[in-house]
Design an enzyme around this catalytic site. Structure first.
Site, PDB file in Angstrom:
ATOM      1  N   GLU A 206      81.886  70.405  10.280  1.00 55.87           N
ATOM      2  CA  GLU A 206      81.652  69.207  11.086  1.00 55.87           C
ATOM      3  C   GLU A 206      80.448  68.389  10.626  1.00 55.87           C
ATOM      4  O   GLU A 206      80.416  67.168  10.835  1.00 55.87           O
ATOM      5  CB  GLU A 206      81.505  69.599  12.559  1.00 55.87           C
ATOM      6  CG  GLU A 206      82.790  70.069  13.217  1.00 55.87           C
ATOM      7  CD  GLU A 206      83.145  71.517  12.929  1.00 55.87           C
ATOM      8  OE1 GLU A 206      84.189  71.979  13.421  1.00 55.87           O
ATOM      9  OE2 GLU A 206      82.380  72.202  12.193  1.00 55.87           O
ATOM     10  N   ASP A 254      80.397  72.725  34.598  1.00 52.73           N
ATOM     11  CA  ASP A 254      81.209  72.333  33.459  1.00 52.73           C
ATOM     12  C   ASP A 254      81.634  70.874  33.595  1.00 52.73           C
ATOM     13  O   ASP A 254      81.218  70.172  34.520  1.00 52.73           O
ATOM     14  CB  ASP A 254      82.401  73.276  33.266  1.00 52.73           C
ATOM     15  CG  ASP A 254      83.402  73.217  34.420  1.00 52.73           C
ATOM     16  OD1 ASP A 254      83.570  72.146  35.033  1.00 52.73           O
ATOM     17  OD2 ASP A 254      84.033  74.249  34.714  1.00 52.73           O
TER      18      ASP A 254
END
Length: 447
Positions: A206, A254
Site C-alpha cells: 500500500e 467502531d
C-alpha cells in the site's frame, strides 16, 4: 508531502481553524472534534497534558479535503486516480532515504505520546489513525493498513486484527513460530491513510500505492527490524506482533457508532519510538464512527463499486456510501440505464465490489445521491417490492453488523432495491413538477 504541509495548505485555504483554549486530550478534544464533524479541520494548540504537542482533527472529514490532498476535482477523477494507483503500484516502489524528520526517544514509554482517549466505555486511550506496516518473515511480503491500537503498558499495545492481509501475514509468521515485525507510523499525509485503507490484492504494498498518488515523492526509512516506515511521520514505532501473547481487546467504538465486542487479540511489543524533531509534535485524533472514519474506510469502496457497476451498465452517474449506513453498509448508485434489467445487474456488481455491503439502492440519474429525501422519493414512486426487490440470503457481509446471523463470519441477508423508473413508461409520470418562473427571491419582502 507530509501532514504539516497539508495542514498548512488547509489553513491557507480557510479550511482549518485554531482552537487555543486549554483542553484535555482525554475526552474533551475528541468531543469538540465531533461537534464540528463536517466542518473545518481543527488544530488544538493548548493540550493540557502535552504542552509540546498540538492535536489535529477532521483533516479528511469531507470529500473536498480528500480531493484537495490528491489534487483532483470530482468523484470520478478521484476514483480513477485511486484505481490507477492500485494498478501501477508495483512501478512506484518507494525509495529509501536517511533524511528523516524524527529521532529515537532514549526509552520506550508510550505515555510520552499524546494518544487521545475517546469514549466512556473504552478501556483507555486508543491510537486510531496510525498506519501499521507488517512483514512476512519468509517471503518479505509487506502490507500497510490501519488498525486500532490500545496501550496496555509502557511498551505494549493490543491490536485489533480483522481477517485481512496483516492478519494473514501474522498467521503465516505464527505458523513458523515467529513474531511479526512491524512499524507503526502516526501523523501522515492523507494519501498514506487512503492507501492504507484500500484493499488491493495480497502482495501489493500500500505504500507503493501512496507513492503513486504522490507522484513518486514518498520516501521511507527501513527500521532495525527490517520494516519500512514513511520518512516524514510525526511518530514512528518499531516493534513486533507477538506470535504467542494475546489479551482482551475492547470494548472499543467502531465505524457503526456502536461498541465492538471484546475479543482475544495479539499483543504488540514496542522496541523503539521515534519522535519528530521539530516542535510541536502534531498528533492526529480520529474519532471512530464519525465522518473522518467513514470516509477513510469507505471511499475506496465507492471507487470499487463505481468500477464494478460500470462494467455491467452503460453509465454510472454517481456512487455514495451513505452517512446513515455508516459509510460502510449502505450504498446508493445512480445510473443511466438502457434496459430494465440493468439495475439488478448493478445490484449484484455492487455487492461483488464491496462484500461488506448490506443494502444498495439503484436510482436514475435525476436523483441526487447526497439527498436522502430524493432517494426516499425515488423508492416511494419508482419501486415495487414484488418486482424490484432483490434478497440474497446467507451471504457474507460485515462482521461489524450487530444483527448478522453469524457475527464471526458476518453471514447476513442482503437487500437490493431497484428504484428506477420503467423504460417503457410515460416519463412525465415520474418527473417532479417544475414551476416555470425565474424570480429573484431577495426582492420579495415578507411583512
Amino acid at each position: 508531502m507530509d501532514l504539516r504541509k497539508y495542514i498548512a495548505d488547509l489553513r491557507s485555504a480557510g479550511m482549518l481553524k485554531l482552537i487555543n483554549e486549554e483542553l484535555s486530550i482525554n475526552y474533551e478534544i475528541p468531543y469538540v472534534i465531533t461537534k464540528f464533524d463536517k466542518g473545518p479541520a481543527l488544530e488544538f494548540t493548548n493540550v493540557r497534558e502535552f504542552r509540546t504537542a498540538h492535536v489535529v482533527g477532521n483533516v479528511v472529514n469531507t470529500r473536498d479535503k480528500i480531493y484537495r490532498a490528491l489534487n483532483v476535482k470530482s468523484d470520478v477523477e478521484f476514483y480513477k486516480k485511486l484505481l490507477w494507483a492500485e494498478e501501477v503500484a508495483s512501478s512506484y516502489k518507494t525509495m529509501e532515504t536517511n533524511n528523516v524528520v524524527y529521532e529515537p526517544l532514549p526509552n520506550v514509554d508510550l505515555t510520552r505520546i499524546p494518544i487521545p482517549r475517546y469514549f466512556e466505555l473504552e478501556p483507555g486511550p486508543c491510537l486510531t489513525s496510525a498506519v501499521v506496516v507488517g512483514m512476512d518473515v519468509k517471503d518479505g511480503i509487506l502490507n500497510a493498513s490501519i488498525h486500532r491500537l490500545t496501550p496496555i503498558g509502557p511498551d505494549k499495545f493490543v491490536i485489533r486484527l480483522v481477517p485481512r492481509h496483516l492478519y494473514r501475514i501474522y498467521v503465516r509468521n505464527r505458523e513458523l513460530g515467529k513474531d511479526t515485525p512491524i512499524s507503526i507510523s502516526w501523523g501522515l499525509h492523507p494519501a498514506l491513510l487512503l492507501a492504507a485503507a484500500s484493499s488491493p490484492p495480497f502482495g501489493i504494498f500500500e505504500l507503493n500505492i501512496a507513492n503513486a498518488l504522490l507522484d513518486g515523492s514518498l520516501r521511507i526509512k527501513v527500521l532495525d527490524n527490517g520494516v519500512p516506515a514513511p520518512a516524514y511521520a510525526e511518530v514512528v514505532m518499531e516493534g513486533y506482533i507477538s506470535a504467542r501473547e494475546t489479551t482482551k481487546e475492547g470494548p472499543c467504538m467502531d465505524v457503526l457508532g456502536t461498541y465492538d465486542e471484546v475479543r482475544e487479540q495479539p499483543v504488540v511489543r514496542i522496541t523503539r519510538i521515534y519522535i519528530r524533531r521539530d516542535s510541536p509534535l502534531i498528533a492526529q485524533a480520529l474519532v471512530a464512527g464519525y465522518s473522518e472514519h467513514k470516509l477513510l474506510m469507505g471511499i475506496e469502496k465507492e471507487a470499487k463499486i463505481w468500477q464494478f457497476v460500470s462494467n455491467v451498465v452503460p453509465e454510472v452517474k454517481a456512487v455514495r456510501l451513505t452517512d446513515g449506513g455508516c459509510g460502510w453498509l449502505h450504498a446508493v448508485v445512480a445510473i443511466r440505464k438502457q434496459s430494465d434489467g440493468d439495475p439488478k445487474n448493478a445490484i449484484m456488481a455492487a455487492f461483488t465490489a464491496h462484500p461488506s455491503l448490506k443494502h444498495v439502492v439503484i436510482v436514475d440519474e435525476d436523483i441526487n445521491v447526497d439527498d436522502l429525501n430524493e432517494i426516499e422519493w425515488a423508492i416511494a414512486t419508482r419501486f415495487r417490492a414484488d418486482e424490484d426487490l432483490v434478497l440474497i440470503k446467507y451471504a457474507r457481509g460485515s462482521t461489524l453488523d450487530p444483527v448478522a446471523l453469524d457475527p464471526v463470519q458476518g453471514i447476513t441477508t442482503k437487500m437490493g432495491i431497484d428504484a428506477t423508473r420503467p423504460l417503457n413508461s410515460d416519463i412525465n409520470r415520474f418527473k417532479r413538477g417544475i414551476i416555470p418562473a425565474s424570480i429573484d427571491l431577495n426582492k420579495i419582502k415578507l411583512e
